[in-house]
Design a protein around this motif. Sequence first.
Motif, mmCIF file in Angstrom:
data_model
loop_
_atom_site.group_PDB
_atom_site.id
_atom_site.type_symbol
_atom_site.label_atom_id
_atom_site.label_comp_id
_atom_site.label_asym_id
_atom_site.label_seq_id
_atom_site.Cartn_x
_atom_site.Cartn_y
_atom_site.Cartn_z
ATOM 1 N N ILE A 1 -13.615 6.545 -5.096
ATOM 2 C CA ILE A 1 -13.129 7.434 -6.140
ATOM 3 C C ILE A 1 -13.702 6.978 -7.478
ATOM 4 C CG2 ILE A 1 -11.026 8.053 -4.903
ATOM 5 C CD1 ILE A 1 -9.499 6.077 -6.650
ATOM 6 N N GLN A 2 -13.719 7.881 -8.440
ATOM 7 C CA GLN A 2 -14.279 7.582 -9.758
ATOM 8 C C GLN A 2 -13.256 7.959 -10.815
ATOM 9 O OE1 GLN A 2 -17.973 9.816 -9.689
ATOM 10 N NE2 GLN A 2 -19.071 8.090 -8.799
ATOM 11 N N LEU A 3 -12.670 6.926 -11.416
ATOM 12 C CA LEU A 3 -11.598 7.129 -12.381
ATOM 13 C C LEU A 3 -12.017 6.840 -13.814
ATOM 14 C CD1 LEU A 3 -8.718 5.410 -10.389
ATOM 15 C CD2 LEU A 3 -9.019 7.867 -10.722
ATOM 16 N N GLY A 4 -13.030 5.997 -13.998
ATOM 17 C CA GLY A 4 -13.346 5.556 -15.344
ATOM 18 C C GLY A 4 -12.286 4.580 -15.821
ATOM 19 N N GLY A 5 -12.237 4.357 -17.118
ATOM 20 C CA GLY A 5 -11.255 3.412 -17.639
ATOM 21 C C GLY A 5 -11.750 1.982 -17.534
ATOM 22 N N LYS A 6 -11.193 1.108 -18.349
ATOM 23 C CA LYS A 6 -11.661 -0.273 -18.424
ATOM 24 C C LYS A 6 -10.748 -1.273 -17.734
ATOM 25 C CE LYS A 6 -13.954 0.570 -22.862
ATOM 26 N NZ LYS A 6 -14.022 0.194 -24.297
ATOM 27 N N LYS A 7 -9.483 -0.946 -17.598
ATOM 28 C CA LYS A 7 -8.538 -1.929 -17.074
ATOM 29 C C LYS A 7 -8.136 -1.620 -15.632
ATOM 30 C CE LYS A 7 -6.709 -3.255 -21.609
ATOM 31 N NZ LYS A 7 -5.503 -3.393 -22.459
ATOM 32 N N LEU A 8 -7.250 -0.664 -15.445
ATOM 33 C CA LEU A 8 -6.712 -0.392 -14.107
ATOM 34 C C LEU A 8 -7.685 0.368 -13.221
ATOM 35 C CD1 LEU A 8 -3.034 0.576 -15.003
ATOM 36 C CD2 LEU A 8 -3.880 -1.596 -14.103
ATOM 37 N N GLY A 9 -8.559 1.158 -13.834
ATOM 38 C CA GLY A 9 -9.460 2.003 -13.062
ATOM 39 C C GLY A 9 -10.242 1.287 -11.988
ATOM 40 N N PRO A 10 -10.947 0.191 -12.300
ATOM 41 C CA PRO A 10 -11.733 -0.504 -11.277
ATOM 42 C C PRO A 10 -10.896 -1.018 -10.108
ATOM 43 C CG PRO A 10 -12.446 -1.164 -13.468
ATOM 44 C CD PRO A 10 -11.204 -0.345 -13.651
ATOM 45 N N GLY A 11 -9.693 -1.506 -10.391
ATOM 46 C CA GLY A 11 -8.828 -1.991 -9.317
ATOM 47 C C GLY A 11 -8.382 -0.872 -8.400
ATOM 48 N N TYR B 1 0.858 -1.181 0.000
ATOM 49 C CA TYR B 1 0.000 0.000 0.000
ATOM 50 C C TYR B 1 0.895 1.232 0.000
ATOM 51 C CZ TYR B 1 0.803 -0.328 5.106
ATOM 52 O OH TYR B 1 1.366 -0.427 6.355
ATOM 53 N N TYR B 2 0.400 2.310 -0.540
ATOM 54 C CA TYR B 2 1.248 3.456 -0.830
ATOM 55 C C TYR B 2 0.372 4.663 -1.132
ATOM 56 C CZ TYR B 2 -0.052 1.454 -5.340
ATOM 57 O OH TYR B 2 -0.768 0.929 -6.385
ATOM 58 N N LEU B 3 0.992 5.810 -1.326
ATOM 59 C CA LEU B 3 0.268 7.005 -1.762
ATOM 60 C C LEU B 3 0.353 7.086 -3.275
ATOM 61 C CD1 LEU B 3 1.372 9.757 0.802
ATOM 62 C CD2 LEU B 3 -0.209 7.844 1.088
ATOM 63 N N ALA B 4 -0.712 7.562 -3.905
ATOM 64 C CA ALA B 4 -0.702 7.657 -5.363
ATOM 65 C C ALA B 4 -1.541 8.833 -5.827
ATOM 66 C CB ALA B 4 -1.223 6.372 -5.998
ATOM 67 N N TYR B 5 -0.976 9.600 -6.748
ATOM 68 C CA TYR B 5 -1.755 10.575 -7.509
ATOM 69 C C TYR B 5 -2.305 9.833 -8.725
ATOM 70 C CZ TYR B 5 0.528 14.295 -4.805
ATOM 71 O OH TYR B 5 0.980 15.110 -3.798
ATOM 72 N N LEU B 6 -3.618 9.810 -8.860
ATOM 73 C CA LEU B 6 -4.268 9.092 -9.949
ATOM 74 C C LEU B 6 -5.080 10.064 -10.800
ATOM 75 C CD1 LEU B 6 -5.684 6.047 -7.924
ATOM 76 C CD2 LEU B 6 -3.596 6.078 -9.306
ATOM 77 N N PHE B 7 -4.847 10.064 -12.094
ATOM 78 C CA PHE B 7 -5.604 10.910 -13.015
ATOM 79 C C PHE B 7 -6.793 10.115 -13.547
ATOM 80 C CE2 PHE B 7 -1.282 12.448 -12.994
ATOM 81 C CZ PHE B 7 -1.433 13.834 -12.957
ATOM 82 N N ASP B 8 -7.966 10.730 -13.556
ATOM 83 C CA ASP B 8 -9.120 10.024 -14.104
ATOM 84 C C ASP B 8 -8.993 9.924 -15.623
ATOM 85 O OD1 ASP B 8 -9.912 12.809 -14.719
ATOM 86 O OD2 ASP B 8 -11.856 11.908 -15.173
ATOM 87 N N ALA B 9 -9.712 8.978 -16.209
ATOM 88 C CA ALA B 9 -9.556 8.676 -17.631
ATOM 89 C C ALA B 9 -9.954 9.833 -18.538
ATOM 90 C CB ALA B 9 -10.374 7.432 -17.988
ATOM 91 N N SER B 10 -10.801 10.740 -18.055
ATOM 92 C CA SER B 10 -11.215 11.893 -18.860
ATOM 93 C C SER B 10 -10.317 13.111 -18.631
ATOM 94 C CB SER B 10 -12.669 12.264 -18.554
ATOM 95 O OG SER B 10 -12.793 12.661 -17.194
ATOM 96 N N PHE B 11 -9.448 13.034 -17.637
ATOM 97 C CA PHE B 11 -8.499 14.092 -17.286
ATOM 98 C C PHE B 11 -9.206 15.405 -16.916
ATOM 99 C CE2 PHE B 11 -5.931 10.959 -19.284
ATOM 100 C CZ PHE B 11 -4.735 11.012 -18.602
#
Length: 365
Positions: free
Chosen positions: A147-157, A88-98
């Motif tokens: 959180i809501q990222l969208g995307g088909k692969k990594l987003g749901p995880g 586990y770690y800290l992460a800045y995650l960009f949503d798929a629509s940016f």
Amino acid sequence: MLRELFERVLSDFLSEKKKYLALPSPRQFASFPLAEVVVNALPDAIKRNAHLEAKYSVKGSVGIGNIVEIPHVCVFNSDITQSATRGYYLAYLFDASFNHFYLTLLQGWTQYEKAYKGQAPREKIKSASKAAQRLIANNGNFSLDPIQLGGKKLGPGYELGCICSIKYHKEALPTDKALIDDLRSLLSIYKDLQQIVGNDILDYFSSEKAVPAVKTTPIDSPLNWKLTSISSYTPEFVGPSTYFTQPNKKMDRRHGIVVEALASELSKGNLAVGNNRYIDLAARSNDGTRIFEVKTSSSKNSLYTAIGQLVLYSQNGIGEDMHDLYIVFPKSVDTRTAGILLRYGIKVITYRWVDGAPKFSELPQ
């Protein structure tokens, strides 16, 4: 600088990605300028501004070979992990629509995929995220909502593995200082969680250790602290601040001023003062220890909260000399209430503001 880098990723990533994918194969990441921003410029700016301890590394990724839908920049504690796939770690995650990005406390999704089959990985990581939320002391800045990222692969995880987060909108990015302050606050939560679950979060939440969580709380938890552990005093933040969700609404943090003044006064006598994340102030002498719960409001809710906190504290430190419990209040309570409090060993100290500083009623020696 930091704000501008995040702004550039949000503004240009999709258009630059489109140009990159239009190039003839074989393509090189050198032809994709946003890779340099995410992989190098952002991590360097974060390390430079946050002044991280040596055990922390910052790594950005836009994918290996193919450009991912959700690029990320991670802050790893080397004791726990150096990979976004595990621990586990800290992460800045960009949503798929940016349109926005998050600063998150996140679990690695791949470790659950490898450990479980079928729908179990989703259920296990989601359950672990919920359990971790109950163990952290959130200061209010961080959301426990999905959180809501969208995307088909990594987003749901990523979404399932998020423990807590703060969301930044493209049209309202905060200053560099606010971004770094949020990072430091989440680093504190990260450290606290490590004290509880250790370095292997998957092992912790898949074992019996996760059930009796109270037994493994950190030393400064209100459920498992010792008076002897409160050996130093750390001043709180004081002064004006803003609510993250309501940046135009101001608040004045006066609690730290009262605690600091009380610590100063008690230190003048034969008392050694200390505090921790839960205990506002403890003062120790040869004949025992006093615990102080400071409130800046005289509301009934503040009174009830202080009573509950002190009663909880009084049940700890078995075998230690718990001397007296004190509520530090901005005005006196009525005689009947004071009498009831005394039955539970709780005394009231009052203070008033004089020239911007709190002045206390009679203090213990």
